[in-house]
Scaffold this active site. Structure first.
Site, PDB file in Angstrom:
ATOM      1  N   CYS A 162       0.634  -1.209   0.056  1.00 27.90           N
ATOM      2  CA  CYS A 162      -0.057   0.222   0.074  1.00 27.90           C
ATOM      3  C   CYS A 162       0.743   1.242   0.132  1.00 27.90           C
ATOM      4  CB  CYS A 162      -1.010   0.025   1.187  1.00 27.90           C
ATOM      5  SG  CYS A 162      -1.953  -1.445   1.391  1.00 27.90           S
ATOM      6  N   HIS A 302      -1.369   7.978   6.341  1.00 28.46           N
ATOM      7  CA  HIS A 302      -1.938   6.986   5.809  1.00 28.46           C
ATOM      8  C   HIS A 302      -3.198   6.386   6.463  1.00 28.46           C
ATOM      9  CE1 HIS A 302      -1.394   3.110   3.847  1.00 28.46           C
ATOM     10  NE2 HIS A 302      -1.606   2.466   5.077  1.00 28.46           N
ATOM     11  N   GLU A 313       0.718   5.081  13.629  1.00 24.45           N
ATOM     12  CA  GLU A 313       1.177   6.286  12.947  1.00 24.45           C
ATOM     13  C   GLU A 313       0.857   7.395  13.924  1.00 24.45           C
ATOM     14  OE1 GLU A 313       0.059   8.545   8.838  1.00 24.45           O
ATOM     15  OE2 GLU A 313      -1.351   7.300   9.357  1.00 24.45           O
ATOM     16  N   LYS A 334      -8.663   8.643   3.426  1.00 20.95           N
ATOM     17  CA  LYS A 334      -9.160   7.615   3.152  1.00 20.95           C
ATOM     18  C   LYS A 334     -10.416   7.173   4.241  1.00 20.95           C
ATOM     19  CE  LYS A 334      -4.795   4.805   2.794  1.00 20.95           C
ATOM     20  NZ  LYS A 334      -4.133   6.080   3.081  1.00 20.95           N
ATOM     21  N   HIS A 339      -9.505   2.632   1.219  1.00 21.57           N
ATOM     22  CA  HIS A 339      -8.027   2.377   1.049  1.00 21.57           C
ATOM     23  C   HIS A 339      -7.957   1.718  -0.454  1.00 21.57           C
ATOM     24  CE1 HIS A 339      -4.175   1.321   1.640  1.00 21.57           C
ATOM     25  NE2 HIS A 339      -4.024   0.506   2.717  1.00 21.57           N
ATOM     26  N   PHE A 398       1.722  -3.715   3.694  1.00 22.01           N
ATOM     27  CA  PHE A 398       1.871  -4.735   4.291  1.00 22.01           C
ATOM     28  C   PHE A 398       3.454  -5.262   4.181  1.00 22.01           C
ATOM     29  CE2 PHE A 398      -2.574  -6.990   4.027  1.00 22.01           C
ATOM     30  CZ  PHE A 398      -2.906  -6.239   4.853  1.00 22.01           C
TER      31      PHE A 398
END
Length: 412
Positions: A162, A302, A313, A334, A339, A398
């Site tokens: 991502c 993110h 985060e 998002k 996402h 990931f």
């Protein structure tokens, strides 16, 4: 070192299929999440996603060409065509050996793969498409763009899950800044709103199940968040050396001034709970840009709307920015687009460019009951006007891949 500027932008997203529509939706705090209507979701626990609407590859490319490309490639090529047109590029006039493409996809051609597995099971090996592999593999988005525009320079497909969009933009930035390229098309693409991916993420208990109120499902930093929402699309930018852009009289949207990457070295799917890798990537991005934490005016997070991700985060931002973290507005796109996986970084870079240009920070919608441990200024519910010069955008993926870019409002 060369300065690196953004001269073109193109997008497909759950909020619209051009930059103006996408940006207007973000400013309005409008959700692009809705019930999935592309396939039957009766048996699925999660029945919502951020879908690209109003796009027909056969209309755009013609039936013959569209059938040669998986949907993720179609998205990428369409967004790249927008970006090239926006930049006013004439590829035939470029030094094509110094013109490249860095565009990636996290999942690649999942629809093509699934369709051909079904053909193999039902009709046998002789009916499997000979185009399966070249349609499925994730480098094909970059390859199709390179072929379309005759880019003979470096053409790569970073696969960092991502964080692909930021990895692609950041690595292209490095190439231009070092003087090894003049023009790069960069970003990410994804078309994974598919039964196979929906089932897998659902079985991992990673997805929100707010099926009755899809527009409220993606809620970063909110105490009542219950998982992320799948999205799709493509976000592509044209990067150029400032020298090259000025020589051809290009319109300049913004400037890339820094890039940092790191690995959590922790887990294949979970981000580090203390935000260690996120902090390292932000620290490196600031050093690359040659700025202090206090010079950053806004952060595009993110922020996928997962418990461990949002908190990690937040901790990473606090470690990177110290007390200044509490004074920086942090926005989560998002919350509105879901996402978009490999397309997320490119889309969010475009949003940040627009934010710096207009002095408007899009809101984090659905933030009604803040998580007590997520205690920064997340610009809840409504867009905010602010004096903006420098913004930082985070993307994490990931496997622990972290990529951070720093953008600046263009100044001569």
């Amino acid at each position: 070192m060369e300065r690196v500027v953004i001269t073109g932008m193109g997008i497909l997203s759950p909020l619209g299929n051009d930059v103006d529509t996408f940006w207007q939706g973000l400013k309005e705090g409008r959700s692009g999440i809705s019930p999935i209507d592309r396939f039957d979701v009766t048996a699925f626990g999660t029945k919502i996603a951020g879908q690209v609407r109003g796009f027909d590859g056969e209309t755009v490319f013609g039936r013959k060409e569209a059938r040669k490309m998986d949907l993720f490639c179609q998205y990428a090529l369409y967004a790249a065509e927008q970006a090239v047109q926006d930049a006013g590029l004439q590829p035939e006039l470029l030094d094509r050996e110094r013109f490249g493409v860095y565009v990636g996809s996290g999942i690649g051609g999942i629809e093509t793969l699934a369709d051909n597995v079904r053909v193999l099971d039902e009709r046998g090996p002789n009916r499997v498409s000979p185009s399966l592999v070249p349609m499925m593999i994730s480098n094909m988005a970059a390859a199709q763009i390179s072929i379309r525009f005759g880019a003979l320079g470096e053409t790569l497909s970073p696969v960092t899950a991502c964080s692909i969009g930021n990895s692609s933009i950041g690595e292209a930035f490095r190439l231009i800044r070092s003087g090894e390229a003049d023009v790069m098309i960069a970003g990410g693409t994804e078309a994974a709103v598919h039964p196979l991916a929906l089932a897998s993420f659902g079985n991992a208990t990673a997805l929100s199940k707010r099926n009755d109120t899809p527009e409220q499902a993606s809620r970063p930093f909110d105490a009542d968040r219950d998982g992320f929402v799948m999205g799709e699309g493509a976000g592509i930018v044209v990067l150029e050396s400032l020298t090259h852009a000025l020589r051809r009289g290009a319109r300049i949207h913004g400037e890339v001034i820094g890039y940092g990457a790191s690995s959590d070295a922790y887990h294949v799917v979970a981000s580090h709970p203390e935000g260690v890798g996120a902090y390292q990537a932000m620290k490196r991005a600031l050093a690359s840009a040659g700025i202090t934490p206090e010079q950053v005016d806004v952060i595009s997070a993110h922020a996928t709307s997962t418990q461990v991700g949002d908190l990690g985060e937040t901790k990473g931002i606090k470690k990177a920015f110290g007390e200044h973290a509490y004074r920086i507005p942090v926005t989560a796109n998002k919350s509105m687009i879901g996402h978009m996986f490999g397309a997320a970084g490119g889309a969010e870079a475009i949003a940040l460019v627009q934010s710096l240009k207009e002095g408007i920070i899009p809101p984090t919608i659905n933030l009604k009951n803040p998580d007590p441990e997520c205690d920064l200024d997340y610009v809840p519910q409504e867009a905010r006007r602010a004096d903006l010069e420098i913004g930082l955008s985070n993307s994490f993926g990931f496997g622990g891949h972290n990529a951070v870019i720093v953008l600046r409002k263009y100044q001569e």
